[in-house]
Design a protein around this motif. Structure first.
Motif, PDB file in Angstrom:
ATOM      1  N   ALA A 125       5.956  68.840  35.018  1.00 13.38           N
ATOM      2  CA  ALA A 125       6.810  68.761  33.819  1.00 13.38           C
ATOM      3  C   ALA A 125       6.327  69.805  32.811  1.00 13.38           C
ATOM      4  O   ALA A 125       5.121  70.040  32.693  1.00 13.38           O
ATOM      5  CB  ALA A 125       6.734  67.365  33.224  1.00 13.38           C
ATOM      6  N   PRO A 126       7.270  70.453  32.104  1.00 10.78           N
ATOM      7  CA  PRO A 126       6.881  71.579  31.251  1.00 10.78           C
ATOM      8  C   PRO A 126       6.137  71.191  29.971  1.00 10.78           C
ATOM      9  O   PRO A 126       5.577  72.066  29.329  1.00 10.78           O
ATOM     10  CB  PRO A 126       8.220  72.243  30.920  1.00 10.78           C
ATOM     11  CG  PRO A 126       9.242  71.184  31.118  1.00 10.78           C
ATOM     12  CD  PRO A 126       8.722  70.293  32.187  1.00 10.78           C
ATOM     13  N   SER A 127       6.146  69.939  29.571  1.00  7.60           N
ATOM     14  CA  SER A 127       5.402  69.552  28.365  1.00  7.60           C
ATOM     15  C   SER A 127       4.991  68.092  28.506  1.00  7.60           C
ATOM     16  O   SER A 127       5.519  67.359  29.368  1.00  7.60           O
ATOM     17  CB  SER A 127       6.272  69.715  27.111  1.00  7.60           C
ATOM     18  OG  SER A 127       7.305  68.740  27.117  1.00  7.60           O
ATOM     19  N   LEU A 128       4.082  67.655  27.649  1.00  2.00           N
ATOM     20  CA  LEU A 128       3.646  66.261  27.699  1.00  2.00           C
ATOM     21  C   LEU A 128       4.812  65.329  27.372  1.00  2.00           C
ATOM     22  O   LEU A 128       4.976  64.261  27.970  1.00  2.00           O
ATOM     23  CB  LEU A 128       2.483  66.039  26.716  1.00  2.00           C
ATOM     24  CG  LEU A 128       1.842  64.655  26.777  1.00  2.00           C
ATOM     25  CD1 LEU A 128       1.313  64.352  28.175  1.00  2.00           C
ATOM     26  CD2 LEU A 128       0.710  64.538  25.756  1.00  2.00           C
ATOM     27  N   ARG A 129       5.648  65.758  26.399  1.00  2.00           N
ATOM     28  CA  ARG A 129       6.825  64.952  26.021  1.00  2.00           C
ATOM     29  C   ARG A 129       7.715  64.692  27.230  1.00  2.00           C
ATOM     30  O   ARG A 129       8.159  63.567  27.482  1.00  2.00           O
ATOM     31  CB  ARG A 129       7.597  65.698  24.937  1.00  2.00           C
ATOM     32  CG  ARG A 129       8.777  64.939  24.342  1.00  2.00           C
ATOM     33  CD  ARG A 129       9.405  65.771  23.209  1.00  2.00           C
ATOM     34  NE  ARG A 129      10.402  65.034  22.467  1.00  2.00           N
ATOM     35  CZ  ARG A 129      11.683  64.949  22.814  1.00  2.00           C
ATOM     36  NH1 ARG A 129      12.105  65.539  23.915  1.00  2.00           N
ATOM     37  NH2 ARG A 129      12.532  64.248  22.077  1.00  2.00           N
ATOM     38  N   ARG A 130       7.997  65.755  27.986  1.00  2.46           N
ATOM     39  CA  ARG A 130       8.837  65.607  29.185  1.00  2.46           C
ATOM     40  C   ARG A 130       8.141  64.759  30.247  1.00  2.46           C
ATOM     41  O   ARG A 130       8.787  64.009  30.975  1.00  2.46           O
ATOM     42  CB  ARG A 130       9.146  66.987  29.768  1.00  2.46           C
ATOM     43  CG  ARG A 130      10.007  67.869  28.884  1.00  2.46           C
ATOM     44  CD  ARG A 130      11.430  67.362  28.812  1.00  2.46           C
ATOM     45  NE  ARG A 130      12.267  68.265  28.067  1.00  2.46           N
ATOM     46  CZ  ARG A 130      13.160  67.882  27.168  1.00  2.46           C
ATOM     47  NH1 ARG A 130      13.335  66.597  26.897  1.00  2.46           N
ATOM     48  NH2 ARG A 130      13.901  68.760  26.550  1.00  2.46           N
ATOM     49  N   LYS A 131       6.839  64.909  30.321  1.00  2.00           N
ATOM     50  CA  LYS A 131       6.093  64.219  31.369  1.00  2.00           C
ATOM     51  C   LYS A 131       6.067  62.710  31.137  1.00  2.00           C
ATOM     52  O   LYS A 131       6.322  61.931  32.061  1.00  2.00           O
ATOM     53  CB  LYS A 131       4.666  64.764  31.423  1.00  2.00           C
ATOM     54  CG  LYS A 131       3.857  64.266  32.603  1.00  2.00           C
ATOM     55  CD  LYS A 131       2.549  65.044  32.679  1.00  2.00           C
ATOM     56  CE  LYS A 131       1.702  64.601  33.831  1.00  2.00           C
ATOM     57  NZ  LYS A 131       0.658  65.594  34.121  1.00  2.00           N
ATOM     58  N   VAL A 132       5.791  62.286  29.902  1.00  2.00           N
ATOM     59  CA  VAL A 132       5.750  60.832  29.656  1.00  2.00           C
ATOM     60  C   VAL A 132       7.136  60.225  29.859  1.00  2.00           C
ATOM     61  O   VAL A 132       7.278  59.107  30.363  1.00  2.00           O
ATOM     62  CB  VAL A 132       5.207  60.459  28.248  1.00  2.00           C
ATOM     63  CG1 VAL A 132       3.727  60.778  28.143  1.00  2.00           C
ATOM     64  CG2 VAL A 132       5.986  61.105  27.126  1.00  2.00           C
ATOM     65  N   ALA A 133       8.179  60.985  29.474  1.00  2.00           N
ATOM     66  CA  ALA A 133       9.549  60.460  29.632  1.00  2.00           C
ATOM     67  C   ALA A 133       9.892  60.303  31.112  1.00  2.00           C
ATOM     68  O   ALA A 133      10.430  59.274  31.537  1.00  2.00           O
ATOM     69  CB  ALA A 133      10.553  61.390  28.947  1.00  2.00           C
ATOM     70  N   LEU A 134       9.534  61.319  31.900  1.00  2.00           N
ATOM     71  CA  LEU A 134       9.847  61.266  33.334  1.00  2.00           C
ATOM     72  C   LEU A 134       9.047  60.152  34.024  1.00  2.00           C
ATOM     73  O   LEU A 134       9.587  59.425  34.863  1.00  2.00           O
ATOM     74  CB  LEU A 134       9.572  62.626  33.986  1.00  2.00           C
ATOM     75  CG  LEU A 134      10.041  62.779  35.438  1.00  2.00           C
ATOM     76  CD1 LEU A 134      11.537  62.538  35.572  1.00  2.00           C
ATOM     77  CD2 LEU A 134       9.686  64.169  35.973  1.00  2.00           C
ATOM     78  N   LEU A 135       7.789  60.020  33.636  1.00  2.00           N
ATOM     79  CA  LEU A 135       6.978  58.930  34.182  1.00  2.00           C
ATOM     80  C   LEU A 135       7.604  57.570  33.869  1.00  2.00           C
ATOM     81  O   LEU A 135       7.698  56.702  34.743  1.00  2.00           O
ATOM     82  CB  LEU A 135       5.581  58.963  33.548  1.00  2.00           C
ATOM     83  CG  LEU A 135       4.456  59.642  34.330  1.00  2.00           C
ATOM     84  CD1 LEU A 135       3.214  59.731  33.464  1.00  2.00           C
ATOM     85  CD2 LEU A 135       4.148  58.876  35.601  1.00  2.00           C
TER      86      LEU A 135
END
Lengths: 95, 310
Positions: free
Chosen positions: B57-67
């Motif tokens: 994921a390109p950023s932490l924001r995107r990563k937590v959302a996808l998780l």
């Protein structure tokens, strides 16, 4: 397939103090502690609760719909259990 | 028997729900086990194409959302498996049907996720299509299924919004980013339309399912609803839907759209999609590698119980 499955648990959640626990669903877990942890993850991911009950499904006795008649019919003709059964004058207040 | 079935139909026609211990025709039970478990399998297999991008994921924001989204899908699978189990089938039997390839799941998950933009397109289109179907199913006749759907719909709206936000960000980015978004739409558009199932004219289950309120709208009605909602959303993004025949029909008050490649659909259903084998082997591997954990947990629980009893 012959392996033992984890038993099923029913999950009840109190959404906030002052309200009753409500049945929210079920899950599988090896024991009560795991059922509690899984219930937390499966049913309260968005702050849906402040308290959880888990109980193994086999301990719940559910009424059989075929017996609905004998269980629930008797209440139907007892209209005198409701306040609207009694004829009182219009001008009567606070009752 | 005849009268039991008539009473059952009358209950459904009166808008009442059927609950697990109520009498139901065997075919109603079987159809529900098939449909609810397919739905559950789709949630579980649906975690795989997105899981593919969590670490990238390109950023932490995107990563937590996808998780969080993928975790929701695990939860949705569990709600649905539980609903299916109320009909008298065990969780292990359901898994066995998935792992052996006997049970189906939504064909859309047999397509690969080739770029980050696919996380956007999946949230926007695949979850969007799923929501249309699931909102209808909150009013389905089988109580446990309808209740699972209510929970799922509440949670699903975030999935679609996070996907659309990814698309929006890409479309406002560089030319290359916008091209990624367009490429992703090009690949996911038609499979998304296929998610609603075969056309009404050839759909074998529709008529009985409507009678039993397992479905409230036909495949074609739902598909049309999806197209009508989605076209203006693509316009906001500035993307082009890959269908030269797509145009507003003033008279019908709907968008007309082109012919769907049903040969492709049936090929994927039959197991010949780009990722069918990969998805099934990933599920089988996870199940087999997790066997010792399931057994150890049972052994631990038994041991604890026996020490308590001393």
């Amino acid at each position: 397939m012959n392996k033992k499955e984890w038993p099923i648990w029913e999950v009840f959640v109190r959404s906030k103090n002052g309200l009753e626990h409500r049945h929210v669903g079920s899950l599988h877990a090896a024991d009560a502690e795991m059922a509690m942890e899984n219930a937390r993850d499966v049913y309260t991911r968005r702050s849906e609760g402040v308290s959880i009950w888990v109980v193994e499904s086999k301990h719940i006795l559910a009424s059989n719909p075929e017996n609905s008649g004998e269980l629930f019919e008797p209440a139907k003709d007892k209209v005198y259990r409701h306040p609207t059964f009694y004829d009182l004058p219009e001008e009567l207040k606070h009752m | 028997m005849q009268s039991q079935e008539a009473a059952f139909q009358a209950k459904i026609d009166a808008g009442q729900n059927i609950e697990p211990k109520d009498w139901m025709p065997e075919k109603y039970r079987k159809t529900h086990i098939r449909q609810i478990s397919q739905h559950a399998h789709s949630e579980i297999v649906g975690m795989l194409p997105e899981g593919n991008w969590i670490t990238r994921a390109p950023s932490l924001r995107r990563k937590v959302a996808l998780l969080a989204k993928v975790q929701d899908e695990a939860g949705h699978g569990l709600y649905l498996y539980s609903a299916a189990e109320t009909l008298g089938i065990s969780r292990d039997e359901l898994f066995e049907q998935l792992h052996s390839g006997k049970a189906k799941y939504s064909s859309i998950f047999n397509y690969p996720t080739l770029s980050w933009a696919d996380m956007g397109a999946i949230g926007w289109l695949v979850d969007g299509a799923a929501i249309i179907n699931q909102v209808m199913l909150t009013r389905t006749s089988y109580g446990p299924y309808a209740r699972a759907m209510v929970r799922i719909c509440k949670e699903e709206s975030f999935h679609q919004r996070q996907g659309y936000e990814i698309m929006l960000t890409l479309c406002e980015g560089t030319e290359v980013q916008k091209q990624l978004a367009q490429d992703s739409l090009n690949r996911w558009w038609w499979p998304s339309l296929m998610m609603f199932g075969p056309p009404d004219a050839v759909s074998t289950h529709t008529e009985q399912s409507m009678k039993w309120r397992i479905k409230l709208k036909s495949n074609d009605e739902l598909r049309q609803q999806f197209v009508d909602i989605t076209v203006p959303q693509a316009e906001i993004l500035g993307l082009t839907i890959p269908d030269p025949d797509l145009k507003w029909n003033e008279e019908r008050g709907h968008y007309d759209f082109g012919e769907i490649d049903w040969d492709e659909f049936w090929q994927v259903v039959k197991g010949n999609g780009p990722c069918n084998r990969e998805r099934l082997s990933a599920r089988n591997e996870a199940w087999d590698n997790g066997a010792w954990v399931r057994e150890a947990a049972i052994a631990h629980a038994d041991k604890k119980k026996s020490t308590q009893n001393v």
